[in-house]
Design an enzyme around this catalytic site. Sequence first.
Site, PDB file in Angstrom:
ATOM      1  CB  SER A 187      50.785 -45.837 -28.117  1.00  0.00           C
ATOM      2  OG  SER A 187      49.291 -45.398 -28.076  1.00  0.00           O
ATOM      3  CE1 TYR A 200      53.248 -41.236 -25.159  1.00  0.00           C
ATOM      4  CE2 TYR A 200      51.205 -41.630 -26.241  1.00  0.00           C
ATOM      5  CZ  TYR A 200      52.336 -42.295 -25.702  1.00  0.00           C
ATOM      6  OH  TYR A 200      52.375 -43.532 -24.658  1.00  0.00           O
TER       7      TYR A 200
END
Length: 264
Positions: free
Chosen positions: A155, A168
């Site tokens: 990400s 995360y």
Amino acid sequence: MSSATSAAEDVCCKRLVGKVALVTAATAGIGLATAERLAQEGASVFICSRKQSNVDETVAALRSRGLEVAGCACHVGSAEQRRQLVEQCVKRYGGLDMLVSNAAVNPGAGPLAETPPDVIDKILDINIKSAVLLVQEALPHLLRRPGASIVFVSSVTAFNPAAPIAMYAVSKTALLGLTKGLAAELGPRGVRVNCVAPGIVPTKFSAALVQTPELAARQAEGTLLRRLGRPQEQAAAVAFLVSPDAAYVTGETLVVAGGMQSRL
């Protein structure tokens, strides 16, 4: 099937004919788009998700369009289910050329300093530990195939972990290091390892970041292209990295984020 999808299939190159791909968490979002793209390029694709019903629906939908796809339910946090996943893929298609590790969780939100231990444990268990162990399970099969490759889905938040998804994001930062480490180990053995770092893509998984038009617009303003990403754009990046066109690319993270800040 939409005209846009038809057009994409018409122009899609066939770089992966005769290859076998395993894509985790592939019944929605980026995982689904990736499975679809690899199959469009000629690969036989084995998918998984935690629910068998989701797998069945996805397989049926993709097969109805002439794509070679099969799959099974798999919770990547389970050693036995990971073993069965790889075993069933190889049994079905006779080998394995490409592993796309896409499964991830984000069971909590908030500042790093306030993240509960159980949330930390679950994020690290699924997003990092399971990714490593899945590679270990798949590696004996990948080593038998020339041009084999692994792609992790990270990400853009990996480069700047911030609340409300900081823990995360940190797990996604770890995937950048995992990519480098495995590439160094496996390159001499003929397996390439790369990573894709998507920007903000409106999917069920990222719903908290784009849950209102105002929030979505704010996210879009954070890109140089002034728009959010599409799952198909991430899938195209994965398809490049596993293809012969990327035969001299390993240990790299390809950021597909519309120009969002992406440096550690």
